[in-house]
Design a protein around this motif. Sequence first.
Motif, PDB file in Angstrom:
ATOM      1  N   UNK A 266      17.861  -6.659  73.355  1.00  0.00           N
ATOM      2  CA  UNK A 266      17.560  -5.210  73.397  1.00  0.00           C
ATOM      3  C   UNK A 266      18.122  -4.578  72.109  1.00  0.00           C
ATOM      4  N   UNK A 267      17.203  -4.023  71.294  1.00  0.00           N
ATOM      5  CA  UNK A 267      17.576  -3.458  69.997  1.00  0.00           C
ATOM      6  C   UNK A 267      17.542  -1.928  70.092  1.00  0.00           C
ATOM      7  N   UNK A 268      18.573  -1.315  69.537  1.00  0.00           N
ATOM      8  CA  UNK A 268      18.654   0.160  69.446  1.00  0.00           C
ATOM      9  C   UNK A 268      18.819   0.542  67.967  1.00  0.00           C
ATOM     10  N   UNK A 269      17.907   1.481  67.532  1.00  0.00           N
ATOM     11  CA  UNK A 269      17.897   1.916  66.122  1.00  0.00           C
ATOM     12  C   UNK A 269      18.169   3.427  66.067  1.00  0.00           C
ATOM     13  N   UNK A 270      19.291   3.762  65.452  1.00  0.00           N
ATOM     14  CA  UNK A 270      19.627   5.171  65.249  1.00  0.00           C
ATOM     15  C   UNK A 270      19.480   5.494  63.747  1.00  0.00           C
ATOM     16  N   UNK A 271      18.885   6.663  63.487  1.00  0.00           N
ATOM     17  CA  UNK A 271      18.801   7.128  62.107  1.00  0.00           C
ATOM     18  C   UNK A 271      19.297   8.574  62.084  1.00  0.00           C
TER      19      UNK A 271
ATOM     20  N   UNK B 107      26.925  -3.549  67.473  1.00  0.00           N
ATOM     21  CA  UNK B 107      26.263  -3.188  66.220  1.00  0.00           C
ATOM     22  C   UNK B 107      26.102  -4.425  65.341  1.00  0.00           C
ATOM     23  N   UNK B 108      24.985  -4.418  64.559  1.00  0.00           N
ATOM     24  CA  UNK B 108      24.680  -5.540  63.677  1.00  0.00           C
ATOM     25  C   UNK B 108      24.582  -5.034  62.250  1.00  0.00           C
ATOM     26  N   UNK B 109      24.759  -5.938  61.324  1.00  0.00           N
ATOM     27  CA  UNK B 109      24.649  -5.616  59.905  1.00  0.00           C
ATOM     28  C   UNK B 109      23.183  -5.417  59.559  1.00  0.00           C
TER      29      UNK B 109
ATOM     30  N   UNK C 277      22.081  -0.028  63.651  1.00  0.00           N
ATOM     31  CA  UNK C 277      21.409  -0.964  64.543  1.00  0.00           C
ATOM     32  C   UNK C 277      22.423  -1.594  65.485  1.00  0.00           C
ATOM     33  N   UNK C 278      21.956  -1.854  66.692  1.00  0.00           N
ATOM     34  CA  UNK C 278      22.753  -2.608  67.690  1.00  0.00           C
ATOM     35  C   UNK C 278      21.799  -3.508  68.462  1.00  0.00           C
ATOM     36  N   UNK C 279      22.286  -4.707  68.789  1.00  0.00           N
ATOM     37  CA  UNK C 279      21.471  -5.699  69.506  1.00  0.00           C
ATOM     38  C   UNK C 279      22.262  -6.186  70.713  1.00  0.00           C
ATOM     39  N   UNK C 280      21.707  -5.985  71.885  1.00  0.00           N
ATOM     40  CA  UNK C 280      22.368  -6.352  73.141  1.00  0.00           C
ATOM     41  C   UNK C 280      21.540  -7.449  73.818  1.00  0.00           C
ATOM     42  N   UNK C 281      22.109  -8.646  74.038  1.00  0.00           N
ATOM     43  CA  UNK C 281      21.358  -9.698  74.741  1.00  0.00           C
ATOM     44  C   UNK C 281      21.207  -9.346  76.211  1.00  0.00           C
ATOM     45  N   UNK C 282      19.996  -9.513  76.726  1.00  0.00           N
ATOM     46  CA  UNK C 282      19.718  -9.178  78.124  1.00  0.00           C
ATOM     47  C   UNK C 282      19.380 -10.421  78.946  1.00  0.00           C
TER      48      UNK C 282
END
Length: 363
Positions: A20-25, A94-96, A47-52
């Motif tokens: 599950x990817x979340x993109x904030x700008x 959060x991811x790079x 960006x953040x990536x959460x494994x579901x």
Amino acid sequence: MADITRRLGWRHLRGAPTAHVRHHRSGTLVHDGPGLSFWYRALTAALSEVPVDDRELAMTFHARTSDFQDVTVQATVTYRVGDPALAAERLDFSIDPDTGAWRGAPLEQLGTLLTETAQQHALDVLARTPLATALVDGVAAVRERVSAGLAAEPRLPATGIEVVAVRVVALRPEPEVERALRTPARELIQQDADRATYERRAVAVERERAIAENELASRIELARREERLVDQQGTNARRKAEEQAAADAVRAEAEAARTVRLADAEAARSVRLAKAEAEGAREVGEARAQAQAAWLRVHGDVDVATLHALTGTRLAENLPRIDSVTVSPDVLTGLLVRLGHGNGDGRGHGQADGAGDGHGDRA
């Protein structure tokens, strides 16, 4: 981990269906969901990536029973992130934006949280359970207590974590204690094995005894039959000997009768032969006597000179062979003298006869 590519200052993110990817700008949520793919600028994106997906967390920890014995618990907890937005807010997922790697270690934090929570409940239930009971019923009791404890833990729902299943793999004491606990069972098993061995040996001995008895009975029966066989053979031999003796007696009687008949016949033949020989000898004797008498009669009728001549002839016939004759002068002189005088007197005739005899001898 998300797949990020670079193009002229822009970045392209391609996520997996289990992430599950979340993109904030600029603080605004632009993209939110699993398996997204979009372009973004690295300088303005958060960006953040959460494994579901479901994840397995293996854990091993030590506990102490009510009788102060250390045990090792091996368990596995299956969990997943049920609320990715809440989990991303409570934990650092959060991811790079350039590499797609997590900046922190969110899964380790979740593992520590779940492990400590499960360990707390397992220690609680084992601390009130003796070792023997824990080894028998401890796995089920720990599994139920850990499942109930994780379900009732308020921090997990607040973090967006859902516990799917709890499995307790093993609950083991220390090696020395385990060997000590195994000893009675091993002894019982060994006793059962020895008992089975003794019973098997007893059965084997009983069977061997039965076999020996059968063999002995067989030998006795065989000896009895051999005895009857020997008796029968003796009876047969005796009967055969009697029959042979009777046959020999009959044969001997026949041979004796035949010998007697042959002896009688030979005696009769001998008597006849003796009679014939005696008759022949008598007849030969008579013939010889008659011939001798005739010979004497013939010689009685002839004169002396004829007898002398016959005597000389018979003597010459019986003399050995003469190869040479030597006449001495004296003999030759006397012979010539006799020839000259003739037969004038009886003395001269006698000498001539003597010379004739000598001549006849030499001849």
